[in-house]
Scaffold this active site. Structure first.
Site, mmCIF file in Angstrom:
data_model
loop_
_atom_site.group_PDB
_atom_site.id
_atom_site.type_symbol
_atom_site.label_atom_id
_atom_site.label_comp_id
_atom_site.label_asym_id
_atom_site.label_seq_id
_atom_site.Cartn_x
_atom_site.Cartn_y
_atom_site.Cartn_z
ATOM 1 N N ASN A 9 0.855 -1.059 -0.097
ATOM 2 C CA ASN A 9 0.282 -0.041 -0.211
ATOM 3 C C ASN A 9 0.866 1.196 0.063
ATOM 4 O O ASN A 9 1.452 1.743 1.187
ATOM 5 C CB ASN A 9 -0.897 0.003 1.238
ATOM 6 C CG ASN A 9 -1.851 1.337 1.233
ATOM 7 O OD1 ASN A 9 -1.710 2.219 0.690
ATOM 8 N ND2 ASN A 9 -2.709 1.212 2.349
ATOM 9 N N ARG A 94 -2.706 -2.048 -3.435
ATOM 10 C CA ARG A 94 -3.802 -1.136 -3.358
ATOM 11 C C ARG A 94 -3.685 -0.023 -4.361
ATOM 12 O O ARG A 94 -2.505 0.614 -4.320
ATOM 13 C CB ARG A 94 -3.760 -0.374 -1.740
ATOM 14 C CG ARG A 94 -4.958 0.608 -1.847
ATOM 15 C CD ARG A 94 -4.873 1.489 -0.627
ATOM 16 N NE ARG A 94 -5.741 2.731 -0.615
ATOM 17 C CZ ARG A 94 -5.318 3.789 -0.057
ATOM 18 N NH1 ARG A 94 -4.196 4.032 0.428
ATOM 19 N NH2 ARG A 94 -6.526 4.794 -0.138
ATOM 20 N N HIS A 182 -11.597 4.666 -0.357
ATOM 21 C CA HIS A 182 -11.269 3.799 0.958
ATOM 22 C C HIS A 182 -11.961 2.615 0.716
ATOM 23 O O HIS A 182 -12.641 2.014 1.807
ATOM 24 C CB HIS A 182 -11.830 4.707 2.098
ATOM 25 C CG HIS A 182 -10.721 5.708 2.363
ATOM 26 N ND1 HIS A 182 -11.460 6.921 2.530
ATOM 27 C CD2 HIS A 182 -9.613 5.792 2.316
ATOM 28 C CE1 HIS A 182 -10.192 7.828 2.756
ATOM 29 N NE2 HIS A 182 -9.005 7.303 2.634
ATOM 30 N N ARG A 242 -6.126 18.035 3.098
ATOM 31 C CA ARG A 242 -7.060 18.250 2.050
ATOM 32 C C ARG A 242 -8.263 19.009 2.381
ATOM 33 O O ARG A 242 -8.725 18.774 3.672
ATOM 34 C CB ARG A 242 -7.383 16.871 1.297
ATOM 35 C CG ARG A 242 -6.479 16.183 0.223
ATOM 36 C CD ARG A 242 -6.529 14.797 0.069
ATOM 37 N NE ARG A 242 -6.136 13.747 0.839
ATOM 38 C CZ ARG A 242 -6.677 12.701 1.018
ATOM 39 N NH1 ARG A 242 -7.494 12.176 0.024
ATOM 40 N NH2 ARG A 242 -5.619 11.716 1.363
ATOM 41 N N GLU A 380 -7.049 -3.356 5.647
ATOM 42 C CA GLU A 380 -6.925 -3.565 4.085
ATOM 43 C C GLU A 380 -6.213 -4.492 3.328
ATOM 44 O O GLU A 380 -6.370 -5.048 2.329
ATOM 45 C CB GLU A 380 -6.609 -1.971 3.579
ATOM 46 C CG GLU A 380 -7.632 -1.046 3.874
ATOM 47 C CD GLU A 380 -6.966 0.500 3.781
ATOM 48 O OE1 GLU A 380 -7.463 1.244 2.960
ATOM 49 O OE2 GLU A 380 -5.816 0.813 4.435
#
Length: 408
Positions: A9, A94, A182, A242, A380
């Site tokens: 990832n 990912r 996500h 962000r 994940e």
């Protein structure tokens, strides 16, 4: 399939990895670790399944100027030593954006890599690093099978209306739609929720993935119904750096009145806004919680206010709410943020137990709460590993399917 599974990832400032056994879907990795602080002072840490730290070897002192691709190459060299000559069987990555084409994990080919390169403008902080990790593995062992798992994939179950902007149809037809992100985290939550809340897992659930990047997903029958992120990973919640949802008129103002060009605006919105921009202190929630600066407090308050407002806006897509799940770095570890969000949502019948919340318990709602509130770690890497097993055992699943929303 023979050989272990490696998951990678590669994010904007870190590379997380895990090594899983190939035989069965074991959620506990043999080895886990990460290289954090990329672009500044990169630091490598790793541990085995017992939590025992592993020696860093060639990753002990990392060059601050090292690229993601070079760091992945060093990581692969280190892994080769740790695995004592036992070859890897497959590498799963990912990949943040799959666009309209990729809804399911796919075996990576040169043609697929070329198509994923075209999506870089939609995820400029993530996609280039995701792809650099793929290139590093290919340079190391060109024969090694690699698989891409997409953060956008989980949201393909949304109704067409949930994906549309109110823009001219021609733009929607070109792919200017809401994709959501996500997805690997939400996929994991959908898998483990029945263990925690039984039949309610198939009810009306909102998962709040709150980290340096943050989003929310409304799920019913453990499928995505609506989400806070849209065309890019810039939309929705306020994040570490962000801005989240923004009046598009602000972008026009920056262009026309402030004389900023596209590159400057991209840097502003992706890297200099959010918690960092509002506080002027840090993008790290723990640092802000420990700070005495009034601007740090205001950034925390704004983060919680925006999160509660976004969550409330997802409830109509479900027609109510049975469970709320907090996950990811902030969601799992900040009792302050969870409390601030839930306090603004008491009108939904949410009641949290202060003691349980303070110790990050799995269930933090009271017995009289109309909504179950949970704190669950995401994984994940386990989702990627499962996808590797499935794809290697079912070659027909390798063909990507075009975007098609239900009721489209």
């Amino acid at each position: 399939m023979t050989g272990d599974i490696l998951t990678l990832n590669a994010g904007s400032s870190s590379i997380k990895f895990a090594v899983f056994a190939p035989e069965h879907p074991d959620k506990t990795a043999r080895i886990t670790g990460k290289i954090a602080g990329i672009g500044g002072a990169p630091v490598f840490t790793a541990q085995d399944r017992t939590g025992t730290a592993l020696p860093a070897g060639p990753l002990d002192a990392l060059d601050p100027s090292s690229s993601h691709e070079n760091l992945v190459a060093l990581l692969l060299e280190w892994l080769e030593q740790q695995l004592a000559g036992q070859p890897l069987g497959i590498v799963g990555h990912r990949v943040v954006h799959g666009g309209r084409t990729f809804g399911q994990p796919v075996r990576i080919t040169d043609a697929i890599l070329d198509e994923l390169e075209t999506l870089v403008p939609l995820a400029p902080l993530h996609q280039p690093h995701n792809l650099s990790a793929i290139h590093a593995v290919a340079n190391w062992r060109p024969d090694l099978t690699q698989i891409a798992c997409f953060d956008t994939g989980f949201h393909r179950t949304q109704h067409r209306l949930a994906t549309l902007f109110a823009l001219p149809r021609a733009l929607s037809d070109e792919g200017v739609i809401r994709y959501g992100f996500h997805g690997l985290s939400y996929d994991y939550m959908a898998r483990v929720l029945p263990e925690q809340i039984g039949a309610k897992a198939d009810g009306r659930v909102i998962v709040a993935h709150l980290g340096n990047g943050a989003s929310m997903c409304a799920m019913q029958n453990r499928k995505s119904v609506a989400t806070s992120m849209g065309f890019t990973a810039l939309d929705g919640l306020m994040m570490g750096r962000r801005c989240g949802a923004l009046d598009p008129g602000v972008v026009l103002y920056l262009l026309q009145s402030k004389g900023m060009d596209a590159a400057q605006i991209e840097t502003l919105l992706y890297k200099n806004s959010g918690l960092l921009g509002v506080s002027g202190v840090s993008n790290n929630m723990k640092v802000l919680e420990d700070s005495d600066a009034p601007t740090a407090r205001e950034a925390i308050d704004l983060y919680a206010y925006r999160a509660a407002s976004t969550l409330a806006g997802l409830v109509p897509a479900l027609g109510g709410l049975d469970a709320l799940v907090f996950t990811a770095g902030i969601g799992e570890n900040s009792s302050c943020i969870r409390r601030a969000i839930c306090d603004r949502l008491q009108w939904l019948g949410i009641k949290i137990d202060a003691g349980a919340n303070d110790v990050n318990a799995i269930k933090i709602s009271t017995e009289t709460s109309a909504v179950d509130v949970l704190v669950l770690p995401t994984n994940e890497e386990a989702v990627i590993a499962d996808a590797c097993r499935t794809l290697m055992n079912a070659p027909s699943a390798q063909t990507p399917q075009p975007h098609e929303s239900p009721d489209s």
